[in-house]
Motif scaffolding. Structure first.
Motif, PDB file in Angstrom:
ATOM      1  N   ILE A  89       0.816  -1.221   0.000  1.00 43.31           N
ATOM      2  CA  ILE A  89       0.000   0.000   0.000  1.00 43.31           C
ATOM      3  C   ILE A  89       0.847   1.267   0.000  1.00 43.31           C
ATOM      4  O   ILE A  89       0.336   2.346  -0.261  1.00 43.31           O
ATOM      5  CB  ILE A  89      -0.989   0.031   1.187  1.00 43.31           C
ATOM      6  CG1 ILE A  89      -0.234   0.001   2.532  1.00 43.31           C
ATOM      7  CG2 ILE A  89      -1.987  -1.102   1.087  1.00 43.31           C
ATOM      8  CD1 ILE A  89      -1.138   0.283   3.718  1.00 43.31           C
ATOM      9  N   GLU A  90       2.151   1.126   0.276  1.00 44.10           N
ATOM     10  CA  GLU A  90       3.008   2.314   0.175  1.00 44.10           C
ATOM     11  C   GLU A  90       3.136   2.789  -1.274  1.00 44.10           C
ATOM     12  O   GLU A  90       3.572   3.921  -1.527  1.00 44.10           O
ATOM     13  CB  GLU A  90       4.401   2.050   0.774  1.00 44.10           C
ATOM     14  CG  GLU A  90       5.216   0.980   0.065  1.00 44.10           C
ATOM     15  CD  GLU A  90       5.035  -0.391   0.671  1.00 44.10           C
ATOM     16  OE1 GLU A  90       6.047  -1.074   0.884  1.00 44.10           O
ATOM     17  OE2 GLU A  90       3.884  -0.792   0.910  1.00 44.10           O
ATOM     18  N   GLU A  91       2.749   1.923  -2.226  1.00 44.65           N
ATOM     19  CA  GLU A  91       2.808   2.278  -3.640  1.00 44.65           C
ATOM     20  C   GLU A  91       1.475   2.823  -4.172  1.00 44.65           C
ATOM     21  O   GLU A  91       1.344   3.095  -5.364  1.00 44.65           O
ATOM     22  CB  GLU A  91       3.203   1.044  -4.467  1.00 44.65           C
ATOM     23  CG  GLU A  91       4.542   0.420  -4.086  1.00 44.65           C
ATOM     24  CD  GLU A  91       5.717   1.348  -4.366  1.00 44.65           C
ATOM     25  OE1 GLU A  91       5.617   2.150  -5.316  1.00 44.65           O
ATOM     26  OE2 GLU A  91       6.714   1.275  -3.624  1.00 44.65           O
ATOM     27  N   LEU A  92       0.492   2.975  -3.315  1.00 49.02           N
ATOM     28  CA  LEU A  92      -0.808   3.489  -3.762  1.00 49.02           C
ATOM     29  C   LEU A  92      -0.681   4.914  -4.294  1.00 49.02           C
ATOM     30  O   LEU A  92       0.027   5.742  -3.708  1.00 49.02           O
ATOM     31  CB  LEU A  92      -1.809   3.483  -2.605  1.00 49.02           C
ATOM     32  CG  LEU A  92      -2.363   2.131  -2.131  1.00 49.02           C
ATOM     33  CD1 LEU A  92      -3.181   2.323  -0.861  1.00 49.02           C
ATOM     34  CD2 LEU A  92      -3.211   1.484  -3.218  1.00 49.02           C
ATOM     35  N   SER A  93      -1.374   5.193  -5.377  1.00 53.05           N
ATOM     36  CA  SER A  93      -1.420   6.566  -5.882  1.00 53.05           C
ATOM     37  C   SER A  93      -2.276   7.410  -4.946  1.00 53.05           C
ATOM     38  O   SER A  93      -3.004   6.886  -4.096  1.00 53.05           O
ATOM     39  CB  SER A  93      -2.028   6.582  -7.293  1.00 53.05           C
ATOM     40  OG  SER A  93      -3.391   6.192  -7.245  1.00 53.05           O
ATOM     41  N   ARG A  94      -2.221   8.714  -5.123  1.00 51.67           N
ATOM     42  CA  ARG A  94      -3.034   9.599  -4.282  1.00 51.67           C
ATOM     43  C   ARG A  94      -4.521   9.300  -4.475  1.00 51.67           C
ATOM     44  O   ARG A  94      -5.298   9.296  -3.510  1.00 51.67           O
ATOM     45  CB  ARG A  94      -2.736  11.062  -4.616  1.00 51.67           C
ATOM     46  CG  ARG A  94      -3.538  12.049  -3.771  1.00 51.67           C
ATOM     47  CD  ARG A  94      -3.021  13.457  -3.933  1.00 51.67           C
ATOM     48  NE  ARG A  94      -1.638  13.571  -3.461  1.00 51.67           N
ATOM     49  CZ  ARG A  94      -0.957  14.717  -3.467  1.00 51.67           C
ATOM     50  NH1 ARG A  94      -1.516  15.834  -3.917  1.00 51.67           N
ATOM     51  NH2 ARG A  94       0.279  14.746  -3.018  1.00 51.67           N
ATOM     52  N   GLU A  95      -4.893   9.043  -5.714  1.00 47.47           N
ATOM     53  CA  GLU A  95      -6.294   8.728  -5.995  1.00 47.47           C
ATOM     54  C   GLU A  95      -6.725   7.444  -5.294  1.00 47.47           C
ATOM     55  O   GLU A  95      -7.832   7.358  -4.728  1.00 47.47           O
ATOM     56  CB  GLU A  95      -6.495   8.591  -7.503  1.00 47.47           C
ATOM     57  CG  GLU A  95      -7.924   8.270  -7.919  1.00 47.47           C
ATOM     58  CD  GLU A  95      -8.078   8.093  -9.412  1.00 47.47           C
ATOM     59  OE1 GLU A  95      -9.167   7.683  -9.846  1.00 47.47           O
ATOM     60  OE2 GLU A  95      -7.097   8.368 -10.155  1.00 47.47           O
TER      61      GLU A  95
END
Length: 335
Positions: A89-95
């Protein structure tokens, strides 16, 4: 309300008792124990016969991955709940983060969200929401004493006794990557057979004398910033078939030893006491104390960051492992 679960407790046991949270987040750098807990949690949440129909896996950044909100709002099929597993989840985009935050404010009662991460900044809005709404499980790298206890217990489970000098040598050679250590304990248990006891000579025999020398030469060269020697040792190890992640483990342990040695040195702790604190031979401790003096805290912090980035790059296949390791050794020696 969200909650933390003590390490002595199993979330899988809580699920089996009917205590199911809307979201679980498993994070930390100790991947082996994190994956073990994850598998136990998934087994408790979904029976084997319905897992394929009710488990969605989402990896941020990968093409073709579905919407977190869309998956979580989908009703389960022939089961009491649906599970959405989001890795990294550290790679999740802002959206995607905003989408996840919106879901946490109004979770679906028939869905369970399971998240994993190597790192989680507890100061972020997402982390705050996870702490409030779900269960957080943190998996840090084990300290040396805990590593020894865990490896001794793992050997016992496999019907063998791991002598203290053997476990110390194993950690010195393999590093503190728990997955690699467990893998080597399994090999050692098979290696000794009916003898049912693993000694230091067994560890040396299994890894090979040449490998032992190359490992010590590599870590010592990195500590003393001897780039040419370090690159030669790395090449020798890789050509002999050494696992790239095992090399990462060795180098990571060495940098962390330098960090501890520097901290002790700045407290004016004598080498005799440092030997006890680091659980290393006097000669090795003295060398570490001297080598740590040549590195600033900023350099050591950068070295740890380089190790983490290279580890992730190798595991995700972003580039060839030998190229990544060569770049890492260059960074560590030039830091």
């Amino acid at each position: 309300m969200g909650r933390w679960v003590k390490k002595s407790h199993s979330v899988a046991d809580q699920v089996r008792r009917g205590e199911v949270a809307s979201v679980y987040c498993l994070y930390g750098e100790e991947e082996y124990r994190r994956e073990q807990e994850l598998n136990q949690l998934l087994d408790a949440l979904l029976m084997e016969g319905v897992r394929e129909l009710n488990l969605d896996q989402i990896r941020p950044g990968e093409t073709g991955t579905g919407s977190i909100l869309g998956s979580a709002r989908t009703l389960p099929f022939l089961a009491s709940r649906r599970v959405v597993l989001v890795r990294g989840i550290e790679e999740l985009s802002r959206e995607q983060q905003e989408e996840l935050l919106a879901y946490l404010n109004d979770p679906c009662p028939t869905s369970c969200l399971v998240l994993t991460a190597r790192r989680l900044d507890l100061r972020t809005r997402l982390a705050a929401a996870l702490q409030k709404k779900g269960v957080l499980l943190r998996f840090d790298r084990l300290e040396t004493d805990s590593l020894k206890e865990s490896l001794t217990a793992a050997a016992r489970e496999r019907g063998v006794r791991l002598r203290s000098e053997a476990v110390s040598l194993l950690i010195a050679l393999v590093g503190d990557d728990f997955r690699q250590l467990i893998y080597n304990v399994e090999k050692l248990a098979l290696f000794v057979g009916e003898r049912e006891e693993i000694g230091a000579k067994d560890v040396e025999a299994l890894v090979g004398e040449t490998r032992v020398r190359s490992i010590f030469q590599l870590t010592d060269a990195v500590s003393s910033k001897s780039l040419d020697v370090a690159l030669r040792c790395l090449t020798s190890l890789l050509e002999s078939g050494e696992e790239p992640l095992a090399v990462i483990g060795m180098l990571g342990r060495q940098i962390r030893l330098l960090v501890r040695a520097k901290a002790l040195r700045e407290q004016s702790i004598p080498v005799s006491r440092m030997t006890h604190e680091l659980n290393l031979p006097p000669r090795v401790t003295a060398a570490l104390a001297e080598q740590s003096a040549s590195r600033s805290w900023r350099e050591l912090s950068g070295a740890l960051q380089s190790l983490s980035e290279t580890d992730l790059a190798i595991k995700t296949g972003r580039a060839a492992a030998p190229v990544l390791l060569t770049g890492l050794v260059w960074d560590l020696c030039r830091a």
